[in-house]
Design a protein around this motif. Structure first.
Motif, PDB file in Angstrom:
ATOM      1  N   ILE A 259     -73.002  53.920  52.445  1.00  0.00           N
ATOM      2  CA  ILE A 259     -73.956  54.911  51.930  1.00  0.00           C
ATOM      3  C   ILE A 259     -74.066  54.803  50.416  1.00  0.00           C
ATOM      4  O   ILE A 259     -75.169  54.861  49.860  1.00  0.00           O
ATOM      5  N   TYR A 260     -72.951  54.608  49.714  1.00  0.00           N
ATOM      6  CA  TYR A 260     -72.968  54.439  48.253  1.00  0.00           C
ATOM      7  C   TYR A 260     -73.785  53.206  47.869  1.00  0.00           C
ATOM      8  O   TYR A 260     -74.588  53.250  46.937  1.00  0.00           O
ATOM      9  N   TRP A 261     -73.605  52.104  48.595  1.00  0.00           N
ATOM     10  CA  TRP A 261     -74.352  50.879  48.322  1.00  0.00           C
ATOM     11  C   TRP A 261     -75.851  51.119  48.474  1.00  0.00           C
ATOM     12  O   TRP A 261     -76.651  50.665  47.655  1.00  0.00           O
ATOM     13  N   ASP A 262     -76.234  51.879  49.490  1.00  0.00           N
ATOM     14  CA  ASP A 262     -77.650  52.178  49.702  1.00  0.00           C
ATOM     15  C   ASP A 262     -78.212  53.000  48.543  1.00  0.00           C
ATOM     16  O   ASP A 262     -79.309  52.727  48.052  1.00  0.00           O
ATOM     17  N   ILE A 263     -77.467  53.985  48.096  1.00  0.00           N
ATOM     18  CA  ILE A 263     -77.921  54.821  46.981  1.00  0.00           C
ATOM     19  C   ILE A 263     -78.049  53.987  45.709  1.00  0.00           C
ATOM     20  O   ILE A 263     -79.049  54.067  44.994  1.00  0.00           O
ATOM     21  N   MET A 264     -77.046  53.167  45.419  1.00  0.00           N
ATOM     22  CA  MET A 264     -77.076  52.372  44.191  1.00  0.00           C
ATOM     23  C   MET A 264     -78.201  51.344  44.207  1.00  0.00           C
ATOM     24  O   MET A 264     -78.867  51.140  43.193  1.00  0.00           O
ATOM     25  N   THR A 265     -78.427  50.690  45.334  1.00  0.00           N
ATOM     26  CA  THR A 265     -79.512  49.703  45.380  1.00  0.00           C
ATOM     27  C   THR A 265     -80.866  50.377  45.258  1.00  0.00           C
ATOM     28  O   THR A 265     -81.774  49.817  44.658  1.00  0.00           O
ATOM     29  N   SER A 266     -81.013  51.597  45.780  1.00  0.00           N
ATOM     30  CA  SER A 266     -82.293  52.286  45.626  1.00  0.00           C
ATOM     31  C   SER A 266     -82.507  52.716  44.177  1.00  0.00           C
ATOM     32  O   SER A 266     -83.632  52.704  43.678  1.00  0.00           O
ATOM     33  N   LEU A 267     -81.431  53.066  43.468  1.00  0.00           N
ATOM     34  CA  LEU A 267     -81.557  53.422  42.050  1.00  0.00           C
ATOM     35  C   LEU A 267     -81.906  52.194  41.206  1.00  0.00           C
ATOM     36  O   LEU A 267     -82.700  52.275  40.272  1.00  0.00           O
ATOM     37  N   ILE A 268     -81.292  51.061  41.526  1.00  0.00           N
ATOM     38  CA  ILE A 268     -81.560  49.835  40.772  1.00  0.00           C
ATOM     39  C   ILE A 268     -83.017  49.419  40.936  1.00  0.00           C
ATOM     40  O   ILE A 268     -83.654  48.973  39.985  1.00  0.00           O
ATOM     41  N   ARG A 269     -83.550  49.574  42.143  1.00  0.00           N
ATOM     42  CA  ARG A 269     -84.948  49.185  42.384  1.00  0.00           C
ATOM     43  C   ARG A 269     -85.925  50.039  41.594  1.00  0.00           C
ATOM     44  O   ARG A 269     -87.035  49.614  41.339  1.00  0.00           O
ATOM     45  N   LYS A 270     -85.531  51.252  41.226  1.00  0.00           N
ATOM     46  CA  LYS A 270     -86.424  52.142  40.479  1.00  0.00           C
ATOM     47  C   LYS A 270     -86.614  51.662  39.039  1.00  0.00           C
ATOM     48  O   LYS A 270     -87.599  51.975  38.404  1.00  0.00           O
ATOM     49  N   TYR A 271     -85.652  50.916  38.507  1.00  0.00           N
ATOM     50  CA  TYR A 271     -85.704  50.529  37.093  1.00  0.00           C
ATOM     51  C   TYR A 271     -85.944  49.092  36.957  1.00  0.00           C
ATOM     52  O   TYR A 271     -86.005  48.160  37.085  1.00  0.00           O
TER      53      TYR A 271
ATOM     54  N   SER B 200     -59.263  57.429  56.329  1.00  0.00           N
ATOM     55  CA  SER B 200     -59.109  56.192  57.093  1.00  0.00           C
ATOM     56  C   SER B 200     -59.960  55.091  56.464  1.00  0.00           C
ATOM     57  O   SER B 200     -60.912  55.363  55.722  1.00  0.00           O
ATOM     58  N   ASN B 201     -59.617  53.864  56.770  1.00  0.00           N
ATOM     59  CA  ASN B 201     -60.418  52.740  56.279  1.00  0.00           C
ATOM     60  C   ASN B 201     -61.853  52.821  56.797  1.00  0.00           C
ATOM     61  O   ASN B 201     -62.794  52.444  56.105  1.00  0.00           O
ATOM     62  N   THR B 202     -62.021  53.323  58.015  1.00  0.00           N
ATOM     63  CA  THR B 202     -63.361  53.488  58.575  1.00  0.00           C
ATOM     64  C   THR B 202     -64.183  54.453  57.730  1.00  0.00           C
ATOM     65  O   THR B 202     -65.334  54.179  57.407  1.00  0.00           O
ATOM     66  N   ASN B 203     -63.600  55.593  57.357  1.00  0.00           N
ATOM     67  CA  ASN B 203     -64.327  56.560  56.531  1.00  0.00           C
ATOM     68  C   ASN B 203     -64.656  55.988  55.159  1.00  0.00           C
ATOM     69  O   ASN B 203     -65.740  56.223  54.628  1.00  0.00           O
ATOM     70  N   ILE B 204     -63.739  55.253  54.582  1.00  0.00           N
ATOM     71  CA  ILE B 204     -63.986  54.650  53.275  1.00  0.00           C
ATOM     72  C   ILE B 204     -65.112  53.625  53.357  1.00  0.00           C
ATOM     73  O   ILE B 204     -66.014  53.604  52.516  1.00  0.00           O
ATOM     74  N   LEU B 205     -65.092  52.788  54.379  1.00  0.00           N
ATOM     75  CA  LEU B 205     -66.153  51.796  54.548  1.00  0.00           C
ATOM     76  C   LEU B 205     -67.498  52.467  54.800  1.00  0.00           C
ATOM     77  O   LEU B 205     -68.522  52.064  54.252  1.00  0.00           O
ATOM     78  N   PHE B 206     -67.513  53.519  55.610  1.00  0.00           N
ATOM     79  CA  PHE B 206     -68.728  54.283  55.883  1.00  0.00           C
ATOM     80  C   PHE B 206     -69.303  54.846  54.581  1.00  0.00           C
ATOM     81  O   PHE B 206     -70.506  54.760  54.317  1.00  0.00           O
ATOM     82  N   GLN B 207     -68.439  55.411  53.741  1.00  0.00           N
ATOM     83  CA  GLN B 207     -68.878  55.949  52.450  1.00  0.00           C
ATOM     84  C   GLN B 207     -69.402  54.845  51.541  1.00  0.00           C
ATOM     85  O   GLN B 207     -70.368  55.046  50.793  1.00  0.00           O
ATOM     86  N   GLN B 208     -68.781  53.677  51.577  1.00  0.00           N
ATOM     87  CA  GLN B 208     -69.226  52.558  50.745  1.00  0.00           C
ATOM     88  C   GLN B 208     -70.608  52.065  51.157  1.00  0.00           C
ATOM     89  O   GLN B 208     -71.411  51.672  50.311  1.00  0.00           O
TER      90      GLN B 208
END
Length: 77
Positions: free
Chosen positions: A65-77, A55-63
């Motif tokens: 969480i993905y955004w949070d992971i990617m921004t935390s990785l970017i902050r490390k470097y 569903s679009n809800t599940n896709i948005l929910f995953q996005q």
């Protein structure tokens, strides 16, 4: 008497249950606790897909969480 918050009852800071998810499990539990999926379900999306698996809800929910992971990785470097 100390009251506990059931959201944080499953968190273990003793070095067990290590993962490489960048905290996404904690974020996912928090988003579920505040009923974000229910709120997202109430938003109407224009969906032109045929026989969608997720569903679009599940896709948005995953996005989120993905955004949070990617921004935390970017902050490390």
């Amino acid at each position: 008497m100390i009251q506990t918050n059931s959201l944080f009852d499953k968190i273990n800071f003793n070095g067990g249950n290590l993962s490489s998810d960048g905290g996404s499990i904690l974020l996912s539990q928090f988003l579920e606790k505040i009923n974000l999926k229910k709120l997202l379900d109430s938003i109407s999306f224009v969906d032109l897909r045929h026989l969608p698996v997720y569903s679009n809800t599940n896709i948005l929910f995953q996005q989120i969480i993905y955004w949070d992971i990617m921004t935390s990785l970017i902050r490390k470097y």
